[in-house]
Design a protein around this motif. Structure first.
Motif, PDB file in Angstrom:
ATOM      1  N   PHE A  82       0.836  -1.194   0.000  1.00  0.00           N
ATOM      2  CA  PHE A  82       0.000   0.000   0.000  1.00  0.00           C
ATOM      3  C   PHE A  82       0.876   1.252   0.000  1.00  0.00           C
ATOM      4  CE2 PHE A  82      -2.034   3.309   2.698  1.00  0.00           C
ATOM      5  CZ  PHE A  82      -3.064   3.677   1.830  1.00  0.00           C
ATOM      6  N   ILE A  83       1.873   1.259   0.860  1.00  0.00           N
ATOM      7  CA  ILE A  83       2.791   2.406   0.914  1.00  0.00           C
ATOM      8  C   ILE A  83       3.510   2.566  -0.422  1.00  0.00           C
ATOM      9  CG2 ILE A  83       4.924   3.262   1.990  1.00  0.00           C
ATOM     10  CD1 ILE A  83       3.886   1.915   4.608  1.00  0.00           C
ATOM     11  N   TYR A  84       3.945   1.465  -0.994  1.00  0.00           N
ATOM     12  CA  TYR A  84       4.632   1.517  -2.284  1.00  0.00           C
ATOM     13  C   TYR A  84       3.722   2.084  -3.381  1.00  0.00           C
ATOM     14  CZ  TYR A  84       7.137   0.020  -6.451  1.00  0.00           C
ATOM     15  OH  TYR A  84       7.766  -0.002  -7.659  1.00  0.00           O
ATOM     16  N   GLY A  85       2.462   1.704  -3.351  1.00  0.00           N
ATOM     17  CA  GLY A  85       1.528   2.158  -4.374  1.00  0.00           C
ATOM     18  C   GLY A  85       1.081   3.600  -4.216  1.00  0.00           C
ATOM     19  N   ILE A  86       1.133   4.127  -2.998  1.00  0.00           N
ATOM     20  CA  ILE A  86       0.553   5.438  -2.732  1.00  0.00           C
ATOM     21  C   ILE A  86       1.597   6.519  -2.467  1.00  0.00           C
ATOM     22  CG2 ILE A  86       0.262   5.349  -0.220  1.00  0.00           C
ATOM     23  CD1 ILE A  86      -2.625   6.110  -2.495  1.00  0.00           C
ATOM     24  N   TYR A  87       2.878   6.144  -2.401  1.00  0.00           N
ATOM     25  CA  TYR A  87       3.882   7.122  -1.985  1.00  0.00           C
ATOM     26  C   TYR A  87       3.997   8.306  -2.940  1.00  0.00           C
ATOM     27  CZ  TYR A  87       7.413   5.725  -5.409  1.00  0.00           C
ATOM     28  OH  TYR A  87       8.081   5.486  -6.566  1.00  0.00           O
ATOM     29  N   TYR A  88       3.803   8.099  -4.227  1.00  0.00           N
ATOM     30  CA  TYR A  88       3.903   9.214  -5.165  1.00  0.00           C
ATOM     31  C   TYR A  88       2.786  10.226  -4.906  1.00  0.00           C
ATOM     32  CZ  TYR A  88       4.231  12.020  -9.353  1.00  0.00           C
ATOM     33  OH  TYR A  88       4.346  13.079 -10.216  1.00  0.00           O
ATOM     34  N   TYR A  89       1.580   9.731  -4.665  1.00  0.00           N
ATOM     35  CA  TYR A  89       0.451  10.608  -4.347  1.00  0.00           C
ATOM     36  C   TYR A  89       0.755  11.433  -3.097  1.00  0.00           C
ATOM     37  CZ  TYR A  89      -4.060  11.940  -2.382  1.00  0.00           C
ATOM     38  OH  TYR A  89      -5.086  12.633  -1.813  1.00  0.00           O
ATOM     39  N   VAL A  90       1.293  10.784  -2.074  1.00  0.00           N
ATOM     40  CA  VAL A  90       1.624  11.485  -0.825  1.00  0.00           C
ATOM     41  C   VAL A  90       2.679  12.551  -1.085  1.00  0.00           C
ATOM     42  CG1 VAL A  90       2.620  11.208   1.481  1.00  0.00           C
ATOM     43  CG2 VAL A  90       0.965   9.543   0.635  1.00  0.00           C
ATOM     44  N   SER A  91       3.690  12.223  -1.886  1.00  0.00           N
ATOM     45  CA  SER A  91       4.741  13.213  -2.167  1.00  0.00           C
ATOM     46  C   SER A  91       4.190  14.399  -2.956  1.00  0.00           C
ATOM     47  CB  SER A  91       5.907  12.564  -2.916  1.00  0.00           C
ATOM     48  OG  SER A  91       5.525  12.182  -4.220  1.00  0.00           O
ATOM     49  N   VAL A  92       3.258  14.146  -3.877  1.00  0.00           N
ATOM     50  CA  VAL A  92       2.643  15.236  -4.645  1.00  0.00           C
ATOM     51  C   VAL A  92       1.866  16.167  -3.721  1.00  0.00           C
ATOM     52  CG1 VAL A  92       0.824  15.727  -6.344  1.00  0.00           C
ATOM     53  CG2 VAL A  92       2.578  14.034  -6.849  1.00  0.00           C
ATOM     54  N   VAL A  93       1.138  15.598  -2.775  1.00  0.00           N
ATOM     55  CA  VAL A  93       0.359  16.426  -1.850  1.00  0.00           C
ATOM     56  C   VAL A  93       1.283  17.187  -0.901  1.00  0.00           C
ATOM     57  CG1 VAL A  93      -1.328  16.389   0.031  1.00  0.00           C
ATOM     58  CG2 VAL A  93      -1.695  14.980  -1.990  1.00  0.00           C
ATOM     59  N   VAL A  95       4.394  18.137  -1.300  1.00  0.00           N
ATOM     60  CA  VAL A  95       5.153  19.188  -1.977  1.00  0.00           C
ATOM     61  C   VAL A  95       4.206  20.244  -2.541  1.00  0.00           C
ATOM     62  CG1 VAL A  95       6.737  19.629  -3.906  1.00  0.00           C
ATOM     63  CG2 VAL A  95       7.061  17.637  -2.463  1.00  0.00           C
ATOM     64  N   GLY A  96       2.980  19.871  -2.786  1.00  0.00           N
ATOM     65  CA  GLY A  96       2.001  20.816  -3.315  1.00  0.00           C
ATOM     66  C   GLY A  96       2.105  21.008  -4.806  1.00  0.00           C
ATOM     67  N   LEU A  99      -1.791  18.925  -6.016  1.00  0.00           N
ATOM     68  CA  LEU A  99      -2.825  18.822  -4.984  1.00  0.00           C
ATOM     69  C   LEU A  99      -2.343  19.498  -3.711  1.00  0.00           C
ATOM     70  CD1 LEU A  99      -3.531  15.045  -5.584  1.00  0.00           C
ATOM     71  CD2 LEU A  99      -4.905  16.934  -6.412  1.00  0.00           C
ATOM     72  N   ASP A 100      -3.286  20.027  -2.939  1.00  0.00           N
ATOM     73  CA  ASP A 100      -2.885  20.675  -1.697  1.00  0.00           C
ATOM     74  C   ASP A 100      -3.485  20.035  -0.455  1.00  0.00           C
ATOM     75  OD1 ASP A 100      -5.454  21.467  -2.120  1.00  0.00           O
ATOM     76  OD2 ASP A 100      -5.080  23.619  -1.982  1.00  0.00           O
ATOM     77  N   SER A 101      -4.271  18.964  -0.638  1.00  0.00           N
ATOM     78  CA  SER A 101      -4.814  18.258   0.521  1.00  0.00           C
ATOM     79  C   SER A 101      -5.072  16.797   0.142  1.00  0.00           C
ATOM     80  CB  SER A 101      -6.111  18.905   0.997  1.00  0.00           C
ATOM     81  OG  SER A 101      -7.103  18.799  -0.005  1.00  0.00           O
ATOM     82  N   PHE A 102      -5.154  15.968   1.169  1.00  0.00           N
ATOM     83  CA  PHE A 102      -5.402  14.543   0.959  1.00  0.00           C
ATOM     84  C   PHE A 102      -6.882  14.294   0.706  1.00  0.00           C
ATOM     85  CE2 PHE A 102      -1.474  14.270   3.568  1.00  0.00           C
ATOM     86  CZ  PHE A 102      -0.697  13.591   2.643  1.00  0.00           C
ATOM     87  N   ASP A 103      -7.162  13.350  -0.168  1.00  0.00           N
ATOM     88  CA  ASP A 103      -8.539  12.960  -0.453  1.00  0.00           C
ATOM     89  C   ASP A 103      -9.102  12.149   0.722  1.00  0.00           C
ATOM     90  OD1 ASP A 103      -8.422  14.056  -3.009  1.00  0.00           O
ATOM     91  OD2 ASP A 103      -7.704  12.183  -3.903  1.00  0.00           O
ATOM     92  N   PRO A 104     -10.413  12.173   0.910  1.00  0.00           N
ATOM     93  CA  PRO A 104     -11.021  11.363   1.974  1.00  0.00           C
ATOM     94  C   PRO A 104     -10.741   9.870   1.798  1.00  0.00           C
ATOM     95  CG  PRO A 104     -12.607  12.948   1.122  1.00  0.00           C
ATOM     96  CD  PRO A 104     -11.400  13.032   0.245  1.00  0.00           C
ATOM     97  N   GLU A 105     -10.654   9.407   0.552  1.00  0.00           N
ATOM     98  CA  GLU A 105     -10.367   7.991   0.303  1.00  0.00           C
ATOM     99  C   GLU A 105      -9.014   7.601   0.872  1.00  0.00           C
ATOM    100  OE1 GLU A 105     -11.111  10.138  -2.186  1.00  0.00           O
ATOM    101  OE2 GLU A 105     -13.077   9.496  -2.879  1.00  0.00           O
TER     102      GLU A 105
END
Length: 137
Positions: A82-93, A95-96, A99-105
């Motif tokens: 899960f961490i491997y699959g989502i780490y790019y999304y987290v880094s995008v949020v 760094v801004g 995206l500037d906030s995390f999705d509820p999902e």
């Protein structure tokens, strides 16, 4: 019949059952939230689903002592993927970039993964059957 089956079960058995249900809910929530996106990691889904199936099978054949270890290992592997699959999304949020906030999902899935992992680790230290003696290996 059922009363005889559950009369000698300790707290750990109920944790095992709860973790099995929680792992199924986590797998379904993760797949429903991220299927069709680049943030899905199907290995994570498969390991979380395997944690549910393994718990059901091991409890059905009476391997209560082994179940928490298998569950914890499968949930841990699922968390890593899960961490491997989502780490790019987290880094995008963080760094801004786009995206500037995390999705509820993301928040729901992360809470479910953390709860499943935490409970499965705690379950390793609980008795599954009343009166069983735990040996230190």
């Amino acid at each position: 019949m059922i009363r005889d089956y559950i009369k000698d079960k300790a707290l750990g058995f109920w944790f095992t059952a709860g973790i099995a249900v929680l792992s199924l809910a986590t797998a379904i929530t993760y797949a429903a939230s991220y299927a069709g996106t680049e943030n899905i990691n199907w290995f994570s889904f498969a390991f979380m689903l395997a944690a549910f199936v393994a718990a059901v099978v091991l409890v059905a054949i009476g391997r209560f002592g082994l179940t928490p270890y298998i569950q914890a290992a499968l949930v841990f592997l699922s968390l890593l993927f899960f961490i491997y699959g989502i780490y790019y999304y987290v880094s995008v949020v963080l760094v801004g970039i786009d995206l500037d906030s995390f999705d509820p999902e993301f928040i729901v899935c992360t809470v479910l993964y953390a709860a499943t992992f935490g409970l499965s680790v705690a379950n390793v230290f609980l008795k599954q059957i009343k009166g069983e003696v735990r040996e230190n290996a």
